[in-house]
Each structure stands twice: as structure tokens, then as C-alpha cells.
Design a protein around this motif. Structure first.
Motif, short mmCIF file in Angstrom:
data_model
loop_
_atom_site.label_atom_id
_atom_site.label_comp_id
_atom_site.label_asym_id
_atom_site.label_seq_id
_atom_site.Cartn_x
_atom_site.Cartn_y
_atom_site.Cartn_z
N PHE A 178 0.86 -1.17 0.00
CA PHE A 178 0.00 0.00 0.00
C PHE A 178 0.90 1.22 0.00
O PHE A 178 1.68 1.42 0.93
CB PHE A 178 -0.95 -0.02 1.20
N VAL A 179 0.79 2.00 -1.07
CA VAL A 179 1.76 3.05 -1.36
C VAL A 179 1.15 4.42 -1.11
O VAL A 179 0.10 4.75 -1.65
CB VAL A 179 2.22 2.95 -2.83
N GLN A 180 1.83 5.21 -0.29
CA GLN A 180 1.42 6.61 -0.07
C GLN A 180 2.29 7.52 -0.91
O GLN A 180 3.51 7.54 -0.78
CB GLN A 180 1.57 7.00 1.41
N LEU A 181 1.63 8.27 -1.81
CA LEU A 181 2.31 9.30 -2.58
C LEU A 181 2.19 10.65 -1.88
O LEU A 181 1.43 10.80 -0.92
CB LEU A 181 1.72 9.37 -4.00
N SER A 182 2.91 11.62 -2.38
CA SER A 182 2.95 12.93 -1.71
C SER A 182 1.57 13.59 -1.65
O SER A 182 1.29 14.36 -0.73
CB SER A 182 3.95 13.86 -2.40
N ALA A 183 0.71 13.27 -2.62
CA ALA A 183 -0.62 13.89 -2.64
C ALA A 183 -1.61 13.18 -1.73
O ALA A 183 -2.75 13.64 -1.56
CB ALA A 183 -1.16 13.89 -4.07
N ASP A 184 -1.22 12.07 -1.13
CA ASP A 184 -2.14 11.25 -0.34
C ASP A 184 -2.12 11.65 1.13
O ASP A 184 -1.08 12.05 1.67
CB ASP A 184 -1.78 9.77 -0.49
N ASP A 185 -3.25 11.48 1.76
CA ASP A 185 -3.44 11.86 3.16
C ASP A 185 -2.66 10.93 4.09
O ASP A 185 -2.96 9.73 4.15
CB ASP A 185 -4.94 11.80 3.49
N PRO A 186 -1.69 11.43 4.83
CA PRO A 186 -0.92 10.56 5.73
C PRO A 186 -1.77 9.97 6.85
O PRO A 186 -1.46 8.88 7.35
CB PRO A 186 0.17 11.48 6.27
N GLU A 187 -2.84 10.66 7.22
CA GLU A 187 -3.70 10.12 8.27
C GLU A 187 -4.45 8.88 7.79
O GLU A 187 -4.73 7.97 8.58
CB GLU A 187 -4.69 11.19 8.74
N TYR A 188 -4.78 8.85 6.51
CA TYR A 188 -5.42 7.66 5.95
C TYR A 188 -4.47 6.47 6.02
O TYR A 188 -4.86 5.36 6.38
CB TYR A 188 -5.85 7.92 4.51
N PHE A 189 -3.22 6.70 5.68
CA PHE A 189 -2.19 5.67 5.78
C PHE A 189 -2.12 5.12 7.19
O PHE A 189 -2.12 3.90 7.41
CB PHE A 189 -0.84 6.25 5.35
N GLU A 190 -2.06 6.01 8.17
CA GLU A 190 -1.95 5.59 9.56
C GLU A 190 -3.18 4.80 10.00
O GLU A 190 -3.07 3.78 10.70
CB GLU A 190 -1.77 6.82 10.47
N ALA A 191 -4.36 5.29 9.60
CA ALA A 191 -5.60 4.61 9.98
C ALA A 191 -5.68 3.21 9.38
O ALA A 191 -6.09 2.25 10.05
CB ALA A 191 -6.81 5.44 9.56
N LYS A 192 -5.30 3.08 8.11
CA LYS A 192 -5.36 1.77 7.46
C LYS A 192 -4.35 0.81 8.08
O LYS A 192 -4.67 -0.35 8.35
CB LYS A 192 -5.14 1.89 5.96
N ARG A 193 -3.15 1.30 8.31
CA ARG A 193 -2.13 0.43 8.91
C ARG A 193 -2.57 -0.04 10.29
O ARG A 193 -2.44 -1.23 10.63
CB ARG A 193 -0.80 1.18 9.01
N ALA A 194 -3.10 0.88 11.10
CA ALA A 194 -3.55 0.51 12.45
C ALA A 194 -4.70 -0.48 12.38
O ALA A 194 -4.77 -1.42 13.18
CB ALA A 194 -3.97 1.77 13.21
N ALA A 195 -5.60 -0.29 11.43
CA ALA A 195 -6.73 -1.20 11.29
C ALA A 195 -6.25 -2.60 10.88
O ALA A 195 -6.77 -3.61 11.37
CB ALA A 195 -7.71 -0.66 10.25
N CYS A 196 -5.27 -2.66 9.99
CA CYS A 196 -4.70 -3.96 9.61
C CYS A 196 -4.12 -4.67 10.82
O CYS A 196 -4.37 -5.87 11.04
CB CYS A 196 -3.62 -3.77 8.55
N GLU A 197 -3.36 -3.95 11.61
CA GLU A 197 -2.76 -4.54 12.80
C GLU A 197 -3.84 -5.03 13.77
O GLU A 197 -3.72 -6.08 14.39
CB GLU A 197 -1.84 -3.53 13.47
N ASP A 198 -4.92 -4.25 13.89
CA ASP A 198 -6.01 -4.60 14.79
C ASP A 198 -6.74 -5.86 14.33
O ASP A 198 -7.14 -6.70 15.13
CB ASP A 198 -6.98 -3.42 14.90
N VAL A 199 -6.90 -5.99 13.01
CA VAL A 199 -7.57 -7.16 12.44
C VAL A 199 -6.70 -8.41 12.51
O VAL A 199 -7.19 -9.53 12.56
CB VAL A 199 -7.99 -6.86 10.98
N GLY A 200 -5.38 -8.21 12.52
CA GLY A 200 -4.46 -9.33 12.50
C GLY A 200 -3.84 -9.60 11.15
O GLY A 200 -3.31 -10.69 10.89
#
Length: 407
Positions: free
Chosen positions: A89-111
């Protein structure tokens, strides 16, 4: 002469073949009919991504949990139907860093296993990633070859007593006294099939088949384009780490990369327009992650139709991230021996089939546990034999055309 069977499965995509396999493994006499070759519907016209669940993690926890569970099962049982590439999952400069953080945290929470990479580490994995890549995280995405997968399910079902009929379109459904008493099938069958139970596994066409039985299953299909280009140096699946949008997935094959996709409502899954802007948009957006694909030679382009269930789409307000499945027991609608399985994803076909088979067996009084998660699919250690099965069932779809049967 009328054909008799315990269960008739209508629809020869992944879910229908999966239902036939599960029923056969539980000792049920099952017949499957498909109007074209197997995989001729949605299953064979996808981008071929075996989801890790990361795409759904922050918006649909249950869907993400289903995906990672099925991802692990298929990697164990499906052999050469799967190419285990990993995904970023690739974050480019135009992408929201908070979305990246939320998705990564959700993945970790799901396992879902996650490894975060800085820009340099990401480009070590994919050297031609965009220069404005900020960071990425790695997940266990993979590639699935649907033509092989469906053929392997159908062959395993047949090995356990099922009858599989490609090129056998349903022409009429006979309902009498609250039950389906016969299904008139043309083509290769050209006869009436009587069954104790009927499963509607026709995907985007579920509403059309249900209407033959006087039922209302409201579907809201959308089309999406896939563009395969020459590119043999990708490695992992690439996902743009942003809210779902056009052109945010790149799926690697051996010598090609599949770019996708769009989401445009269609009225008729058999008759819909296709637009060049969809191709151009998908290429341009995917090239934002992987610039060389902008100028890569196009090999083939195809559209698929998603089997979206209208009540779910209405609840979510249009294009959303959830792609859950829905098992409709039509006993609730006055027909005691029929069910429709709609929605879902290729990744979760086996789970969809298990839920459907559980319902059928409960209704028919069949005592048997599901074994499809533990038993390896037919011929999956022999790609040549798999491809022979694809040919036998006339199951070649465009998704894996460059791989299945390739010299």
C-alpha cells in the motif's frame, strides 16, 4: 427424460463451483449448470487480486477478517491457482498521511501482517515506484488465476460425484405450491432438471434467474475496466493508499501488469457500453504509482461486472469499500427450496460456498461438516493438468489469459 438430482447449482463461476464442490464432499448428489463456459461471468473477468483484507480493514472489519482468513486457506489448498507475490500500500505525496496511519492501524487490529517501509525501502522492493513515494506498508496480498481456480473446484466436485454442465443455459423455472419443481435447461442438457433444492449462484445475473421463479432479487451491477500492459518487473501487488477510487490497483503477472479499475453502474450485465475514458483514467492513475506503465504496450483490455446487491449499495450510498456477501433463503419469500448467494469477492468464494452449503444441508437434513478449507483442490500441483481442465470446461477468462496454457 427428466434429470433428477438432490441439488441444482445454477452458475459456473467461483462461487457456484465452490458450492458444487462443498456439496459433493458432503455426499450430496449435485448438478451444476452454466450458460457459457465455466468462469465466463464475473469470476473470469476480474483483476485477479487475492485480497489480504487490507483494502477493507478500516471500513469493514468483518470483511477484512474474512479476506485474511480465506487468503491463508487458499494459499494452502489452491497450489498453482495462486501466485504469492505480497502487496504494497503506497502513499504518494498527494495522499493523506492520516489515511495511511488509519489503514495500517486497522490492519494490525484485524491481525493482517504489516511491515512499514520508508520510501527507499519501498523502491528497493519496486525500483520504478514513483519518485514522490512517501512510504508504504507490506501486506500478504497475492495473485489468483480464476480460470484455474474454478476448473479445480469443478474437477474436485466431479471427482466426488457431481455433474458439471457448461453451455447449459436455464430457459425456464417451474414453481408449484411454494417450491421449484423443475428447471428447463437448454444447450448441452436440453432437458428438465428436477432437484430437491436450487442454488442461484449466478452473480450479477442473480436477479434475472430469480425472476424466472417469481422472486425479486435486486442487483445493482457496476462495470470496471482492466488493462493489461507489458511489464515483467513488478513483484508485489500495488495498492494506492487512499480512499478507493479509479485506477488504484496494479496486479503483477509473469510478463504483464493488470491495471484497474473503474466503477460505473450498468442496467444490464450482458449489454452495457464501455468508454475509452475508463481505460485512459486507469492507466493514468496507476502510472502515478508506477510511471513506466503509462507508456507500456497494451496487451488486452476487458471489463467485468460486479455482482453488487442493491439493498447493501443503498445502505452505503453508492460506491463504497464493503464487498460483503448475502445469502438469501427464499423460504422467507414463499419458495422453500431455493436460495440466492450474491455480492462478495473472488477471495471469499469458498466461505460463500460454505455458508450456502450449510443452509442447503440444514434444509435437506444432510449431516456433514465442511471440508473445503482442509482438502487440497484437484490437480493444483500440476499446472499443465490444471490448464487441461480449463480447456475441458471451456473456462478461459481474460484475467489470466497470459498465464493459463501459456507455452
Amino acid at each position: 427424460m427428466t434429470i433428477e438430482t438432490d441439488v441444482l447449482v445454477v452458475g459456473g463461476g467461483a462461487t457456484g463451483a465452490g458450492v458444487a464442490r462443498d456439496l459433493a464432499l458432503r455426499g450430496v448428489d449435485v448438478t451444476l449448470v452454466e450458460r457459457g463456459g465455466l468462469t465466463s461471468g464475473t469470476s473470469g473477468r476480474s483483476h485477479g487480486l487475492l485480497h489480504s483484507g487490507a483494502r477493507y480493514a478500516e471500513a469493514d472489519r468483518v470483511g477484512a477478517e474474512e479476506c485474511i482468513a480465506e487468503n491463508r486457506i487458499l494459499k494452502e489448498i489452491a497450489g498453482a491457482c495462486i501466485r504469492d507475490t505480497g502487496g504494497l500500500f503506497v502513499q504518494l505525496s498527494a495522499d493523506d498521511p492520516e489515511y495511511f496511519e488509519a489503514k495500517r492501524a486497522a490492519c494490525e487490529d484485524v491481525g493482517i501482517p504489516v511491515e512499514t517501509l520508508d520510501a527507499e525501502e519501498a523502491r528497493q522492493r519496486v525500483p520504478e515506484l514513483a519518485a514522490d513515494t512517501e512510504r508504504a506498508f507490506e501486506v500478504p496480498d497475492a495473485v489468483i488465476y480464476p480460470s484455474r481456480l474454478v476448473a479445480a473446484n469443478a474437477a474436485d466436485a466431479r471427482d466426488h460425484g457431481a455433474t458439471i454442465h457448461p453451455h447449459a443455459p436455464v430457459e425456464d423455472v417451474i414453481v408449484d405450491d411454494g417450491a421449484v419443481t423443475g428447471v428447463q435447461v437448454g444447450g448441452a442438457v436440453d432437458d428438465t432438471i428436477k432437484a430437491d433444492y436450487v442454488v442461484n449462484a449466478t452473480g450479477a445475473w442473480a436477479g434475472e434467474f430469480a425472476s424466472m421463479a417469481g422472486l425479486d432479487v435486486e442487483m445493482r451491477p457496476t462495470r470496471g475496466v482492466m488493462v493489461s500492459v507489458e511489464y515483467d518487473d513488478l513483484g508485489p501487488v500495488l495498492n494506492r493508499c487512499r480512499d478507493p477510487d479509479d485506477g488504484d490497483i496494479v496486479v503483477p503477472h509473469e510478463s504483464e501488469a493488470v491495471l484497474g479499475t473503474t466503477s460505473v453502474p450498468v442496467r444490464d450485465p450482458d449489454d452495457y457500453e464501455t468508454e475509452q475514458w475508463e481505460v485512459e483514467e486507469s492507466i493514468a492513475e496507476c502510472a502515478a504509482m508506477l510511471p513506466p506503465v503509462a507508456d507500456a504496450s497494451e496487451v488486452r483490455t476487458w471489463w467485468g461486472v460486479r455482482p453488487l446487491y442493491a439493498p447493501d449499495e443503498d445502505e452505503r450510498g453508492g460506491r463504497g469499500i464493503s464487498r460483503g456477501f448475502f445469502l438469501l433463503d427464499h423460504a422467507d419469500d414463499g419458495i422453500d427450496n431455493m436460495a440466492s448467494i450474491v455480492g462478495g469477492k473472488l477471495t471469499t468464494y469458498r466461505q460463500m460456498a460454505e455458508a450456502t452449503t450449510d443452509l442447503v444441508c440444514d434444509t435437506l437434513g444432510v449431516d456433514g461438516d465442511c471440508r473445503t478449507a482442509d482438502q487440497t483442490l484437484a490437480s493444483v500441483d500440476d499446472p499443465e493438468q490444471l490448464d487441461s481442465l480449463v480447456a475441458e470446461f471451456d473456462g478461459q477468462g481474460p484475467t489470466d489469459q497470459d498465464v493459463v496454457g501459456a507455452e
